[in-house]
Design a protein around this motif. Structure first.
Motif, short mmCIF file in Angstrom:
data_model
loop_
_atom_site.label_atom_id
_atom_site.label_comp_id
_atom_site.label_asym_id
_atom_site.label_seq_id
_atom_site.Cartn_x
_atom_site.Cartn_y
_atom_site.Cartn_z
N VAL A 7 67.99 -5.21 59.49
CA VAL A 7 68.11 -4.18 58.46
C VAL A 7 68.78 -2.98 59.10
O VAL A 7 68.48 -2.64 60.25
CB VAL A 7 66.73 -3.76 57.90
CG1 VAL A 7 66.90 -2.71 56.80
CG2 VAL A 7 65.97 -4.97 57.36
N LEU A 8 69.70 -2.35 58.38
CA LEU A 8 70.35 -1.15 58.88
C LEU A 8 69.53 0.05 58.45
O LEU A 8 69.65 0.54 57.33
CB LEU A 8 71.79 -1.08 58.35
CG LEU A 8 72.68 -2.25 58.80
CD1 LEU A 8 74.03 -2.20 58.10
CD2 LEU A 8 72.84 -2.29 60.30
N GLU A 9 68.65 0.47 59.35
CA GLU A 9 67.77 1.60 59.08
C GLU A 9 67.47 2.32 60.39
O GLU A 9 67.65 1.75 61.49
CB GLU A 9 66.48 1.16 58.40
CG GLU A 9 65.59 0.28 59.24
CD GLU A 9 64.33 -0.15 58.50
OE1 GLU A 9 64.28 0.02 57.27
OE2 GLU A 9 63.40 -0.66 59.16
N VAL A 10 67.03 3.55 60.28
CA VAL A 10 66.75 4.37 61.46
C VAL A 10 65.70 3.68 62.33
O VAL A 10 64.68 3.18 61.84
CB VAL A 10 66.27 5.77 61.04
CG1 VAL A 10 65.81 6.57 62.26
CG2 VAL A 10 67.38 6.51 60.31
N GLY A 11 65.98 3.65 63.63
CA GLY A 11 65.07 3.03 64.59
C GLY A 11 65.43 1.61 64.95
O GLY A 11 64.92 1.07 65.94
N ARG A 12 66.29 0.97 64.16
CA ARG A 12 66.72 -0.40 64.48
C ARG A 12 68.11 -0.36 65.13
O ARG A 12 68.82 0.63 65.09
CB ARG A 12 66.76 -1.26 63.22
CG ARG A 12 65.41 -1.45 62.56
CD ARG A 12 65.37 -2.71 61.77
NE ARG A 12 64.16 -2.83 60.98
CZ ARG A 12 63.60 -3.98 60.64
NH1 ARG A 12 64.14 -5.12 61.03
NH2 ARG A 12 62.50 -4.00 59.90
N GLN A 13 68.47 -1.50 65.70
CA GLN A 13 69.77 -1.63 66.35
C GLN A 13 70.88 -1.79 65.31
O GLN A 13 70.68 -2.42 64.26
CB GLN A 13 69.77 -2.84 67.29
CG GLN A 13 68.91 -2.65 68.53
CD GLN A 13 69.60 -1.78 69.56
OE1 GLN A 13 70.62 -2.13 70.12
NE2 GLN A 13 69.02 -0.61 69.82
N PHE A 14 72.03 -1.22 65.64
CA PHE A 14 73.19 -1.35 64.75
C PHE A 14 73.90 -2.66 65.05
O PHE A 14 74.87 -2.73 65.81
CB PHE A 14 74.14 -0.16 64.92
CG PHE A 14 75.27 -0.15 63.92
CD1 PHE A 14 75.07 0.29 62.63
CD2 PHE A 14 76.54 -0.58 64.28
CE1 PHE A 14 76.11 0.31 61.70
CE2 PHE A 14 77.59 -0.57 63.37
CZ PHE A 14 77.37 -0.12 62.08
N ASP A 15 73.37 -3.74 64.50
CA ASP A 15 74.02 -5.06 64.48
C ASP A 15 74.52 -5.23 63.05
O ASP A 15 73.71 -5.34 62.12
CB ASP A 15 73.05 -6.17 64.84
CG ASP A 15 72.62 -6.16 66.29
OD1 ASP A 15 72.92 -5.18 66.99
OD2 ASP A 15 71.97 -7.13 66.72
N ALA A 16 75.83 -5.26 62.87
CA ALA A 16 76.37 -5.18 61.51
C ALA A 16 77.66 -5.98 61.39
O ALA A 16 78.36 -6.24 62.38
CB ALA A 16 76.62 -3.72 61.13
N VAL A 17 77.97 -6.34 60.14
CA VAL A 17 79.15 -7.14 59.82
C VAL A 17 79.87 -6.48 58.65
O VAL A 17 79.25 -6.18 57.62
CB VAL A 17 78.74 -8.58 59.44
CG1 VAL A 17 79.97 -9.40 59.03
CG2 VAL A 17 77.99 -9.26 60.59
N VAL B 279 82.67 -7.03 63.55
CA VAL B 279 81.29 -7.38 63.88
C VAL B 279 80.84 -6.49 65.03
O VAL B 279 81.54 -6.37 66.05
CB VAL B 279 81.16 -8.87 64.29
CG1 VAL B 279 79.71 -9.20 64.66
CG2 VAL B 279 81.66 -9.79 63.19
N TRP B 280 79.68 -5.85 64.86
CA TRP B 280 79.14 -5.00 65.91
C TRP B 280 77.77 -5.51 66.34
O TRP B 280 76.98 -5.98 65.52
CB TRP B 280 78.94 -3.56 65.40
CG TRP B 280 80.20 -2.82 65.06
CD1 TRP B 280 80.98 -2.06 65.90
CD2 TRP B 280 80.83 -2.72 63.76
NE1 TRP B 280 82.04 -1.51 65.22
CE2 TRP B 280 81.96 -1.90 63.90
CE3 TRP B 280 80.52 -3.24 62.51
CZ2 TRP B 280 82.80 -1.59 62.84
CZ3 TRP B 280 81.33 -2.96 61.44
CH2 TRP B 280 82.47 -2.14 61.60
N VAL B 281 77.51 -5.44 67.63
CA VAL B 281 76.18 -5.70 68.19
C VAL B 281 75.80 -4.49 69.04
O VAL B 281 76.56 -4.09 69.93
CB VAL B 281 76.15 -6.98 69.04
CG1 VAL B 281 74.78 -7.14 69.71
CG2 VAL B 281 76.49 -8.21 68.20
N ALA B 282 74.65 -3.91 68.72
CA ALA B 282 74.18 -2.71 69.42
C ALA B 282 75.25 -1.62 69.43
O ALA B 282 75.44 -0.92 70.42
CB ALA B 282 73.74 -3.05 70.84
N GLY B 283 75.98 -1.51 68.32
CA GLY B 283 76.98 -0.46 68.16
C GLY B 283 78.32 -0.76 68.78
O GLY B 283 79.26 0.03 68.63
#
Length: 438
Positions: free
Chosen positions: A378-388, A427-431
């Motif tokens: 989930v993209l939310e505060v406190g989690r890692q920015f793993d995103a597509v 694609v990002w993993v941990a920013g």
């Protein structure tokens, strides 16, 4: 120093809920953690500004992959499981104990999965400590978040003589060495996972020793459980109890243990998983080939079982997890309505088994993260920015949205069902950007 992203986010923080965060600025610190998400206008400044036709979704969490089966992806799926394993899979896995071959296969697989949006992967490697460590190194090099497990297997009746641990003591020692070597990489993305292949391939001594190793090291555990009629029945014949109960007795059903498939789990088995904090890697496509049943995903979720999705490469013939979301919905409908037209409609299926596309995507993201105990999904505060990032307007793509026709719910379903690597721009993993078509 933080990096900011301007985007519209679509995600499922809960099973039944699609959340759309339109034109938000996401701040990510150097560790990859999301520090703020604020609503802004479409013309606001950010370090990375995604186009208006692009949607940001959480990175996908594949909870079950057999890495050494990568070269056989898409083949042999008309065969019985025993034939598939002993005549095709085990010989190929034995080849992947060769470091020279592994050096070709591992990077190809990891980078391909990243291109499909798989930011977190849970891998079965080989019996070889060396090539298992090489797989972990390939994940570190490519920037994929991963749990990597050396496969332990020593049973003389359930494994070939040329692909097994010498004995239980050797298997336990090799697994301990593998854990040490993966931890020595010092990666915050890649961790070891204890991996008895499944009960038919392991002696009692090996299973018990690996349970003790899990206690001693705190490493997570993965194995197969009640995948098919054969495996489910095997446990009762050998142990006198269900597969789940037997594994639990060996100390292997623990917090965040990943049990692959689970098609034949009973109510008591599910209650044990809930009590232990363990869960199921649901592999809908693979189950159609080898499971002899449809995993009751909705019943498991309603019971509180942790459930993620898995491709089960190569038992599942598709490398991307988005296709598994669609397959999970399809299989749930088959279970709900039944498949044998000779039976009356009111007794043909198991009513109340359907899941929605949001349920399936939740399993592929937040559900998988919960199963593994990772701050992703989930993209939310406190989690890692793993995103597509997914482009919904690529020319000649079936993924197309239409003004006046497609609202947020329809757009989201189209993304999940139709997006391919060609539509995935970033694609990002941990920013950190690790893949993408652009």
């Amino acid at each position: 120093m933080s990096t900011s992203f301007l985007a519209t986010i679509m995600q499922t923080p809960e099973r039944h809920r699609l959340e759309v965060l339109r034109n938000v600025r996401v701040a990510v610190d150097d560790s990859g953690e999301i520090t703020s998400i604020e609503a802004v206008g479409p013309d606001a400044d950010a370090d990375v500004v995604l186009p208006a036709t692009t949607v940001l979704i959480p990175g996908l969490v594949d909870t079950h992959i057999h890495a050494p089966q990568w070269p056989q992806l898409g083949t042999g799926l008309d065969l019985p499981l025993e034939t598939w394993l002993f005549e095709h899979t085990f010989p190929l896995e034995a080849q992947l104990t060769d470091p020279e071959f592994a050096a070709q296969v591992w990077p190809d697989m990891v980078t391909t999965l990243l291109a499909h949006g798989t930011t977190t992967a849970v891998y079965y490697a080989t019996v070889s400590v060396e090539t298992t460590t090489m797989l972990a190194e390939a994940c570190v090099s490519a920037g994929q978040r991963a749990l990597v497990g050396r496969v332990a297997m020593d049973h003389p009746d359930g494994t070939p003589t040329w692909y097994r641990d010498e004995d239980a003591a050797a298997g336990i020692a090799a697994s301990a060495t593998s854990i040490d070597q993966i931890l020595a990489l010092g990666s915050r993305l890649v961790a070891p996972i204890i991996t008895p292949r499944f009960a038919p391939a392991c002696t009692d001594e090996l299973l018990r020793g690996l349970g003790d190793l899990a206690v001693a090291t705190g490493a997570r555990v993965q194995t197969h459980c009640s995948e098919s009629d054969w495996e489910h029945g095997y446990a009762f014949e050998r142990f006198g109890v269900s597969d789940t109960e037997a594994l639990d007795g060996f100390g292997l059903v623990r917090d965040h243990t990943v049990l692959a498939h689970g098609d034949h789990l009973g109510a008591d088995d599910m209650a044990t998983l809930v009590e232990r904090g363990a869960g199921v890697a649901h592999c809908p496509l693979s189950n159609a080939y080898f499971g002899n049943a449809v995993f009751p995903a909705r019943r498991a979720l309603d019971a509180g079982v942790r459930v993620g999705l898995g491709t089960d490469i190569a038992g599942g013939a598709q490398p991307g997890l988005l296709t598994q979301c669609a397959d999970a919905v399809t299989m749930s409908r088959l279970l709900d309505e039944g498949v044998d037209a000779r039976l009356d409609a009111d007794v043909r299926g198991v009513a109340g088994s359907r899941i929605s596309i949001t349920d399936a995507f939740w399993m592929a993201t937040a559900g998988g993260a919960e199963l593994l105990g990772l701050d992703v999904g989930v993209l939310e505060v406190g989690r890692q920015f793993d995103a597509v990032a997914v482009d919904v307007a690529r020319p000649r793509s079936p993924l197309r949205t239409w003004d006046g026709i497609d609202d947020d719910e329809r757009t989201f379903e189209k993304i999940v069902r139709l997006a391919t690597p060609a539509d995935i721009t970033d694609v990002w993993v941990a920013g950190e950007r690790v893949a993408g078509s652009d």
